[in-house]
Scaffold this active site. Structure first.
Site, short mmCIF file in Angstrom:
data_model
loop_
_atom_site.label_atom_id
_atom_site.label_comp_id
_atom_site.label_asym_id
_atom_site.label_seq_id
_atom_site.Cartn_x
_atom_site.Cartn_y
_atom_site.Cartn_z
N LYS A 44 42.82 43.66 53.48
CA LYS A 44 43.46 42.46 54.02
C LYS A 44 42.91 42.20 55.42
CE LYS A 44 47.00 39.44 54.00
NZ LYS A 44 46.32 38.48 54.87
N CYS A 129 40.68 31.42 59.22
CA CYS A 129 42.06 31.45 58.71
C CYS A 129 42.73 30.12 59.02
CB CYS A 129 42.84 32.60 59.35
SG CYS A 129 44.49 32.69 58.66
#
Length: 310
Positions: A44, A129
């Site tokens: 992650k 992101c």
């Protein structure tokens, strides 16, 4: 093996891996990937400190993909680094390590910790992101991207790739490729989800996710044509030493074949992995093999990047 792939001077049994953010939050999930048929897997994207992320519902499966606004939930940099260091002692499936700092300074701090650690795998710097409120995507600021990479490569000597958002203008492909070609990058991962899409439940007359008034990253089949365009654009613009990871809309062997045809060397699966679980890697690998056999290809390199123009 017909699907063996050389990436970052290492041999992988096949090109498939998870996309960071999917089935990789906990050590238990990472171990599922390690035991799967994936050729590699990735952690992650982490921040220095643990993050809860955005309020739920923040991920919804859609007919042709998904929408999410996760907000970088993760268990903190050291949680994943400790796992990575332990895993590489008995390394069977190669591990990539993903980071996504909330600032340039945080990215540099994490990269310095990786550089000073015993981690010998590949690091992915996530510059894309789209789901942290108030934080723009670094990779849409070309000057900031260049400034960060200049600072990083002063001290970072291990293999490093960057994850990019989708671009939509040929000039932007040219400009970003010009920047990336100045650095000793191992790879470019293209693409992250398409930022700030909106999906509506017309029955409820409402959005389907809670954060950012329903705006979120779009993934899955919806974004495959955009992902293929980005893979192809960078494959034809980047110097040969910078390889490509193709991400976006891969849920069948044919999708994988198309990404490879555009020039990708490794392939990451996100939405379809979320929907199907780690068993997807065996299925997609089998489907890709059937296409290769049907076309008479004995290896991926025989067709990789060889997309024909009309």
């Amino acid at each position: 093996m017909k699907q063996e792939t050389i990436f970052a001077h290492a041999k992988f049994s096949n090109p498939f891996m998870n996309a960071s953010g999917v089935h990789c939050m906990t050590i238990e999930e990472l171990k599922d990937l390690e035991k799967s048929e994936a050729g590699a897997y990735i952690t992650k994207s982490s921040t220095l400190e643990k993050r809860e992320g955005n309020p739920s519902p923040r991920y919804v499966d859609l007919a042709l993909g998904s929408i999410n606004s996760m907000g970088l939930p993760n268990l903190g940099f050291h949680y994943y680094l400790d796992y990575a260091l332990e895993q590489q002692k008995h390394q069977e499936t190669p591990l990539f390590f993903s980071i996504a700092g909330m600032s340039q300074e945080e990215n540099i701090e994490m990269l310095k910790l990786i550089q000073d650690s015993a981690f010998s795998g590949i690091t992915e710097l996530n510059l894309s992101c789209p789901n942290v409120p108030g934080k723009p995507q670094m990779a849409y600021d070309f000057q900031a991207t260049e400034d960060l990479l200049k600072k990083v490569f002063i001290f970072f000597k291990k293999p490093l790739g960057v994850k990019l958002p989708p671009y939509f203008d040929l000039v932007h492909f040219d400009q970003m490729a010009d920047i990336l070609n100045n650095f000793p990058l191992t790879y470019v991962n293209s693409v992250n989800s398409i930022g700030n899409a909106l999906f509506i439940d017309s029955k409820e007359e409402a959005v389907v996710i809670k954060p950012k008034n329903g705006f979120g990253g779009l993934g899955g089949q919806y974004i495959k044509p955009t992902a293929l365009a980005n893979v192809r654009a960078f494959y034809t613009r980047l110097k040969p030493e910078i390889q490509i990871i193709g991400t976006g809309g891969i849920e069948t062997g044919r999708d994988a074949f198309e990404h490879l045809l555009c020039g990708a060397t490794m392939l990451q699966i996100g939405t379809a992995l979320h929907k199907e679980g780690p068993g997807i890697f065996a299925r997609i690998s089998k489907e890709l093999q059937e296409i290769m056999d049907e076309k008479g290809y004995r290896s991926i390199d025989e067709f990789r990047g060889k997309l024909k123009s009309l």
